[in-house]
Design a protein around this motif. Structure first.
Motif, PDB file in Angstrom:
ATOM      1  N   VAL A  25       0.845  -1.195   0.000  1.00 50.65           N
ATOM      2  CA  VAL A  25       0.000   0.000   0.000  1.00 50.65           C
ATOM      3  C   VAL A  25       0.880   1.244   0.000  1.00 50.65           C
ATOM      4  CG1 VAL A  25      -1.631   1.349   1.384  1.00 50.65           C
ATOM      5  CG2 VAL A  25      -2.054  -1.056   0.988  1.00 50.65           C
ATOM      6  N   ALA A  26       1.980   1.200   0.749  1.00 54.13           N
ATOM      7  CA  ALA A  26       2.924   2.330   0.754  1.00 54.13           C
ATOM      8  C   ALA A  26       3.558   2.519  -0.624  1.00 54.13           C
ATOM      9  CB  ALA A  26       3.995   2.119   1.819  1.00 54.13           C
ATOM     10  N   VAL A  27       3.882   1.431  -1.289  1.00 56.50           N
ATOM     11  CA  VAL A  27       4.438   1.519  -2.642  1.00 56.50           C
ATOM     12  C   VAL A  27       3.407   2.096  -3.598  1.00 56.50           C
ATOM     13  CG1 VAL A  27       5.238   0.136  -4.606  1.00 56.50           C
ATOM     14  CG2 VAL A  27       6.139  -0.300  -2.325  1.00 56.50           C
ATOM     15  N   ALA A  28       2.152   1.678  -3.464  1.00 56.24           N
ATOM     16  CA  ALA A  28       1.083   2.207  -4.324  1.00 56.24           C
ATOM     17  C   ALA A  28       0.916   3.703  -4.100  1.00 56.24           C
ATOM     18  CB  ALA A  28      -0.222   1.474  -4.051  1.00 56.24           C
ATOM     19  N   GLU A  29       1.043   4.136  -2.850  1.00 53.93           N
ATOM     20  CA  GLU A  29       0.960   5.573  -2.558  1.00 53.93           C
ATOM     21  C   GLU A  29       2.123   6.306  -3.213  1.00 53.93           C
ATOM     22  OE1 GLU A  29       0.931   8.583   1.285  1.00 53.93           O
ATOM     23  OE2 GLU A  29       0.996   6.413   1.594  1.00 53.93           O
ATOM     24  N   TRP A  30       3.332   5.737  -3.090  1.00 53.97           N
ATOM     25  CA  TRP A  30       4.521   6.337  -3.694  1.00 53.97           C
ATOM     26  C   TRP A  30       4.382   6.415  -5.213  1.00 53.97           C
ATOM     27  CZ3 TRP A  30       8.035   3.817  -6.978  1.00 53.97           C
ATOM     28  CH2 TRP A  30       9.178   4.543  -7.279  1.00 53.97           C
ATOM     29  N   ALA A  31       3.723   5.405  -5.801  1.00 55.92           N
ATOM     30  CA  ALA A  31       3.545   5.371  -7.258  1.00 55.92           C
ATOM     31  C   ALA A  31       2.467   6.331  -7.740  1.00 55.92           C
ATOM     32  CB  ALA A  31       3.203   3.959  -7.708  1.00 55.92           C
ATOM     33  N   GLY A  32       1.738   6.928  -6.795  1.00 57.14           N
ATOM     34  CA  GLY A  32       0.756   7.931  -7.171  1.00 57.14           C
ATOM     35  C   GLY A  32      -0.629   7.398  -7.472  1.00 57.14           C
ATOM     36  N   LEU A  33      -0.926   6.185  -7.069  1.00 57.96           N
ATOM     37  CA  LEU A  33      -2.279   5.669  -7.275  1.00 57.96           C
ATOM     38  C   LEU A  33      -3.256   6.414  -6.379  1.00 57.96           C
ATOM     39  CD1 LEU A  33      -0.578   2.966  -8.183  1.00 57.96           C
ATOM     40  CD2 LEU A  33      -2.846   2.015  -8.007  1.00 57.96           C
ATOM     41  N   PRO A  34      -4.472   6.606  -6.842  1.00 57.30           N
ATOM     42  CA  PRO A  34      -5.478   7.258  -6.014  1.00 57.30           C
ATOM     43  C   PRO A  34      -5.759   6.414  -4.765  1.00 57.30           C
ATOM     44  CG  PRO A  34      -6.338   6.828  -8.232  1.00 57.30           C
ATOM     45  CD  PRO A  34      -4.972   6.258  -8.158  1.00 57.30           C
ATOM     46  N   PRO A  35      -6.116   7.064  -3.654  1.00 57.58           N
ATOM     47  CA  PRO A  35      -6.353   6.327  -2.407  1.00 57.58           C
ATOM     48  C   PRO A  35      -7.361   5.178  -2.537  1.00 57.58           C
ATOM     49  CG  PRO A  35      -6.278   8.667  -1.959  1.00 57.58           C
ATOM     50  CD  PRO A  35      -6.226   8.509  -3.457  1.00 57.58           C
ATOM     51  N   ALA A  36      -8.357   5.330  -3.362  1.00 62.22           N
ATOM     52  CA  ALA A  36      -9.376   4.283  -3.507  1.00 62.22           C
ATOM     53  C   ALA A  36      -8.833   3.020  -4.177  1.00 62.22           C
ATOM     54  CB  ALA A  36     -10.562   4.814  -4.297  1.00 62.22           C
ATOM     55  N   MET A  37      -7.706   3.127  -4.880  1.00 62.34           N
ATOM     56  CA  MET A  37      -7.149   1.981  -5.603  1.00 62.34           C
ATOM     57  C   MET A  37      -5.948   1.355  -4.917  1.00 62.34           C
ATOM     58  SD  MET A  37      -7.341   3.189  -9.566  1.00 62.34           S
ATOM     59  CE  MET A  37      -6.567   1.688 -10.088  1.00 62.34           C
ATOM     60  N   TRP A  39      -5.436  -0.293  -2.191  1.00 63.86           N
ATOM     61  CA  TRP A  39      -5.600  -1.617  -1.591  1.00 63.86           C
ATOM     62  C   TRP A  39      -5.561  -2.724  -2.630  1.00 63.86           C
ATOM     63  CZ3 TRP A  39      -9.622  -4.734  -3.026  1.00 63.86           C
ATOM     64  CH2 TRP A  39     -10.642  -4.130  -3.748  1.00 63.86           C
ATOM     65  N   THR A  40      -5.787  -2.391  -3.916  1.00 61.53           N
ATOM     66  CA  THR A  40      -5.818  -3.418  -4.952  1.00 61.53           C
ATOM     67  C   THR A  40      -4.423  -3.973  -5.270  1.00 61.53           C
ATOM     68  OG1 THR A  40      -5.664  -1.797  -6.748  1.00 61.53           O
ATOM     69  CG2 THR A  40      -7.880  -2.432  -6.016  1.00 61.53           C
ATOM     70  N   VAL A  41      -3.391  -3.174  -5.052  1.00 56.03           N
ATOM     71  CA  VAL A  41      -2.032  -3.628  -5.371  1.00 56.03           C
ATOM     72  C   VAL A  41      -1.639  -4.849  -4.527  1.00 56.03           C
ATOM     73  CG1 VAL A  41       0.408  -2.969  -5.396  1.00 56.03           C
ATOM     74  CG2 VAL A  41      -1.324  -1.371  -6.234  1.00 56.03           C
ATOM     75  N   PRO A  42      -1.727  -4.789  -3.199  1.00 57.54           N
ATOM     76  CA  PRO A  42      -1.351  -5.987  -2.432  1.00 57.54           C
ATOM     77  C   PRO A  42      -2.291  -7.170  -2.651  1.00 57.54           C
ATOM     78  CG  PRO A  42      -2.157  -4.269  -0.963  1.00 57.54           C
ATOM     79  CD  PRO A  42      -2.022  -3.668  -2.317  1.00 57.54           C
ATOM     80  N   ILE A  43      -3.565  -6.906  -2.887  1.00 53.01           N
ATOM     81  CA  ILE A  43      -4.496  -8.006  -3.147  1.00 53.01           C
ATOM     82  C   ILE A  43      -4.100  -8.720  -4.431  1.00 53.01           C
ATOM     83  CG2 ILE A  43      -6.886  -8.601  -3.696  1.00 53.01           C
ATOM     84  CD1 ILE A  43      -6.437  -7.884  -0.756  1.00 53.01           C
TER      85      ILE A  43
END
Length: 69
Positions: A25-37, A39-43
């Protein structure tokens, strides 16, 4: 002893998933994904790891080659 071993593996798997989830989730935030998305990265990644691991076990139990899995 078997149930103890199984319980410990399940426990460690759950802990591993939680740590992985937080990191991804931290990596997804760093990559600039919107907050709503985020959680989908680790899943997606953790589910793919589980599915591919199960596929290898199925192929091995059938006596098939596992290199492609």
């Amino acid at each position: 002893m078997l149930w103890l071993a199984v319980s410990l593996v399940v426990f460690l798997g759950a802990i591993s998933f939680m740590v992985s989830f937080a990191g991804l989730v931290a990596v997804a935030e760093w990559a600039g994904l919107p907050p709503a998305m985020r959680w989908t990265v680790p899943i997606f990644i953790d589910t793919a790891i589980l599915v591919y691991s199960i596929a290898v076990l199925v192929h091995r139990s059938r006596g098939e080659k596992t290199w492609a899995s």
